[in-house]
Each structure stands twice: as structure tokens, then as C-alpha cells.
Design a protein around this motif. Sequence first.
Motif, mmCIF file in Angstrom:
data_model
loop_
_atom_site.group_PDB
_atom_site.id
_atom_site.type_symbol
_atom_site.label_atom_id
_atom_site.label_comp_id
_atom_site.label_asym_id
_atom_site.label_seq_id
_atom_site.Cartn_x
_atom_site.Cartn_y
_atom_site.Cartn_z
ATOM 1 N N ILE A 12 1.051 -1.155 0.130
ATOM 2 C CA ILE A 12 -0.046 -0.061 -0.083
ATOM 3 C C ILE A 12 0.860 1.167 -0.072
ATOM 4 N N GLY A 13 0.623 2.252 -0.906
ATOM 5 C CA GLY A 13 1.173 3.492 -1.048
ATOM 6 C C GLY A 13 0.431 4.493 -0.511
ATOM 7 N N VAL A 14 0.847 5.556 0.102
ATOM 8 C CA VAL A 14 -0.151 6.679 0.571
ATOM 9 C C VAL A 14 0.640 7.947 0.131
ATOM 10 N N VAL A 15 -0.170 8.698 -0.688
ATOM 11 C CA VAL A 15 0.405 10.005 -0.989
ATOM 12 C C VAL A 15 -0.617 11.197 -0.451
ATOM 13 N N VAL A 75 -4.235 7.247 -11.798
ATOM 14 C CA VAL A 75 -3.288 8.044 -12.181
ATOM 15 C C VAL A 75 -3.122 9.714 -12.115
ATOM 16 N N ASP A 76 -4.371 10.060 -12.672
ATOM 17 C CA ASP A 76 -4.699 11.648 -12.908
ATOM 18 C C ASP A 76 -5.801 11.924 -12.464
ATOM 19 N N ALA A 77 -6.893 11.685 -13.019
ATOM 20 C CA ALA A 77 -8.225 12.368 -12.955
ATOM 21 C C ALA A 77 -8.923 12.606 -11.616
ATOM 22 N N SER A 78 -8.644 11.467 -10.632
ATOM 23 C CA SER A 78 -9.105 11.495 -9.411
ATOM 24 C C SER A 78 -8.653 12.446 -8.108
ATOM 25 N N THR A 79 -7.447 12.855 -8.654
ATOM 26 C CA THR A 79 -6.504 13.639 -7.610
ATOM 27 C C THR A 79 -6.448 15.022 -8.191
ATOM 28 N N CYS A 119 4.105 12.220 -17.503
ATOM 29 C CA CYS A 119 4.759 12.377 -16.343
ATOM 30 C C CYS A 119 6.223 12.321 -16.446
ATOM 31 N N HIS A 120 6.798 11.633 -17.393
ATOM 32 C CA HIS A 120 8.314 11.559 -17.669
ATOM 33 C C HIS A 120 8.668 13.221 -17.726
ATOM 34 N N PHE A 121 8.076 13.896 -18.216
ATOM 35 C CA PHE A 121 8.717 15.286 -18.899
ATOM 36 C C PHE A 121 8.115 16.317 -17.646
ATOM 37 N N ILE A 122 7.509 15.931 -16.663
ATOM 38 C CA ILE A 122 7.056 17.003 -15.725
ATOM 39 C C ILE A 122 7.688 16.955 -14.509
ATOM 40 N N GLY A 123 8.574 15.891 -14.295
ATOM 41 C CA GLY A 123 9.378 15.663 -13.168
ATOM 42 C C GLY A 123 8.971 14.801 -12.186
ATOM 43 N N ALA A 124 8.354 13.584 -12.905
ATOM 44 C CA ALA A 124 8.299 12.490 -12.005
ATOM 45 C C ALA A 124 9.255 11.458 -12.308
ATOM 46 N N GLY A 125 10.129 11.559 -13.194
ATOM 47 C CA GLY A 125 11.396 10.632 -13.390
ATOM 48 C C GLY A 125 10.875 9.611 -14.367
ATOM 49 N N ASP A 126 11.795 8.865 -14.591
ATOM 50 C CA ASP A 126 11.575 7.559 -15.770
ATOM 51 C C ASP A 126 10.757 6.675 -14.900
ATOM 52 N N THR A 178 1.708 5.573 -8.035
ATOM 53 C CA THR A 178 1.893 6.239 -6.843
ATOM 54 C C THR A 178 3.077 7.299 -7.219
ATOM 55 N N ALA A 179 4.053 7.110 -8.064
ATOM 56 C CA ALA A 179 4.757 8.276 -8.424
ATOM 57 C C ALA A 179 4.131 9.468 -9.031
ATOM 58 N N SER A 180 3.220 8.728 -10.082
ATOM 59 C CA SER A 180 2.523 10.100 -10.685
ATOM 60 C C SER A 180 1.463 11.109 -10.015
ATOM 61 N N VAL A 181 0.777 10.055 -8.980
ATOM 62 C CA VAL A 181 -0.059 10.741 -7.973
ATOM 63 C C VAL A 181 1.166 11.843 -7.171
ATOM 64 N N ARG A 182 2.177 11.267 -6.560
ATOM 65 C CA ARG A 182 3.045 11.860 -5.881
ATOM 66 C C ARG A 182 3.325 13.333 -6.353
ATOM 67 N N ARG A 183 3.834 13.223 -7.888
ATOM 68 C CA ARG A 183 4.107 14.282 -8.463
ATOM 69 C C ARG A 183 2.948 15.497 -8.731
ATOM 70 N N LYS A 184 1.784 14.922 -9.130
ATOM 71 C CA LYS A 184 0.677 15.722 -9.086
ATOM 72 C C LYS A 184 0.273 16.331 -7.795
#
Length: 354
Positions: free
Chosen positions: A15-18, A140-144, A193-200, A211-217
Motif C-alpha cells: 500500500i502506498g499513501v500520498v 493516475v490523474d483524474a481523481s486527484t 509524467c516523464h517530462f514534468i518531473g516524475a522521473g523515468d 504512486t509516483a504519478s500521483v506524488r508528482r501531481k
Amino acid sequence: MNAGVRHALPSVGEIGVVRVELGVRSYDVWVGAGVRERLAEVVAGVGASRAVIVSARPAELVPDPGVPYRVIEARDGEENKTLATVSALCREFAEAGLGREDVVISCGGGTTTDTVGLAAALYHRGVSVIHLPTSLLAQVDASTGGKTAVNLPEGKNLVGAYWQPKAVLCDTDYLRTLPEREWRNGYGEIARCHFIGAGDLRGLSTAEQITASVRRKAQIVSADERDAGLRHLLNYGHTLGHALETETGFGLRHGEAVAVGTVFAGRLAGALGRIDQARVDEHLAVVRHYGLPWRLPANVDPDRLITLMGRDKKAATSPSGHLAFVLDGPVGAELADDVPESAVRACLAAMPHD
């Protein structure tokens, strides 16, 4: 699908939590198998005495919220993302006796979270909402992030409001029966997300990618909730992407259109001398890794696309007629609000077509 893409879903316990930090409106995004079972706990934390569940999925996929509730059936899809749907939902809320201190729960893909979120924002001038996103795109995106919106015939997401949820429960078990095209739909947002700071994110499991995509958002939204500056980064690939969705009558799904828009953004940044050819090529390599489309659809009208890009809710047009795009550059992605239409038109003409 590219062989490098793994639909690697976690087992129970991973489980991940952001945390989305917004002061008194802060909330958690839970990612992992079985996290929807936390729903009753979250509802109790809200203090609601009743709930309305708006679900585009079978009733058994939504756990008991722990308070009396009514289920309203919904349908995913851009064709249902309208003001008429929002009006119908609000009337259902009223019929159910939903009060201002109660809670709305959405269960479905990104179009459902967008539409239900807007209905919750408007009903009684705002009631609590909890999202249970069931597609990769929604998780990944729409809900957050609190952006809720519906479409008009003139363009995508032109009517909306900022309304943050109380929690988002991204249960990866929902993804186990996801059709292959819906995986691509979500991968379009992961690729950008690769190009907005989330990393590869290409070598990570699905849950790690979410989790990584949500964390960056969350980082971006926490710093700029209402698009005053940094949040423009989330528009990477979306200006052309939204135009392609509208122009194709949503024949291209959102993530697919964003993937094409991401490749275009790389080419445009290269044409403007902002990045070198290797970085331009990286845009195509990332998009192709996820098995995503990268060519313009056949027979799209460049004039129409340019008109739609100027109308997009996330774009802006300067008095001189220049268009705004989020583009890669020496310091990373940033808003470029002085892009000449001639450069956009030339890049569109140079894009390969299906």
C-alpha cells in the motif's frame, strides 16, 4: 502493446499513501490492492450520516460506506460528461435527502470522477466527495487534484470547478479486468509524467507508476491549487491532446490523445530551439514504450486543431495571436505563452499521419 510494459499489480499489503497538502483541505490518496475497504473509515472521518454512491461499476464492487446510502447508476464516457448529467445527479441527491454534511462517493473512470465531482461541488454549494477510481487513467490523474468539469460541444472540460475530495482510494484490484485500450488510456498520462518531473517510470510496477504519478501531481497541486503558475505543468501534451479528442469526436481516448500531444510538444520544443534532437527523440521513445499512438489521425484539419487549441481551458492566446503550450526546455517543462501560430502550423504539417 510494447513488450516492455508490465501490468504488474501488487498483492495485498503493498500500500502506498500520498498526501495532498492543502491546509484544512488536505487529504490522502491510497494506492494498492484492497484499499477500497477503507471506505467506511473515511466516511466516518467525514462525519456524514448518509451517502449517495454514484457508480459506473457493479454494486458489489463498492464496499458498504458504513452509513445509510443510495446507489445511483452512472455511465463512463465523454458522451455522458455533460451539464445534463450533472443536473440529473443533483436532482437525485435531493431526492435521496442528501444534506450538506453528508457525502457523495464516486466509483468509475475519469469521466465519472469529473462529473460526480462537479455535481458534489455544486449541490448545496458543496458537499464532501470521496473517489474510488476504477481505471488506470482515473487512478493516475483524474481523481486527484480537485479539478472537476464537463464538456460543451465547443470543447472539452469548459465548465467546471475546483473541489477537492476528502480522500481517493485507488484500489488496484479494480484494474485486473481492465481492457487493453483502457491500459493505454492511463499510460498516456504516465508517459507525460516523464517530462514534468516524475522521473523515468518505465521500469516500475503499475502500483509504483500510479504512486509516483500521483506524488508528482500532489506536489504541484499543493504548491498551486488553482493554476496560477506551476500547475500549468500538468497540461503537458494536453493542449493538442484535448483538441484531438474534440476533433475526432472522442475517437481518440484521452490518454491516447495526450500521447500524441506529448510527441508534438517535444517536436515543437525542438523546433523552437528549446531542446536538442536527443530530447525530442526521447519524447517519441517514451510514448512508444507504452504502446501508445504518436501519429496524427488521418484527415484532421490543422486549422480546426489550431482553433481548438486556442480555446482549450488550459491554454491561452496572447493579444498578438500567439498560442500557449507547456514545453520542455533547459530548466525542464514550463509554460511558453509566446509560441507563434506559424511554428505550431509547421510542426503540425511535419507530424506523421496514420
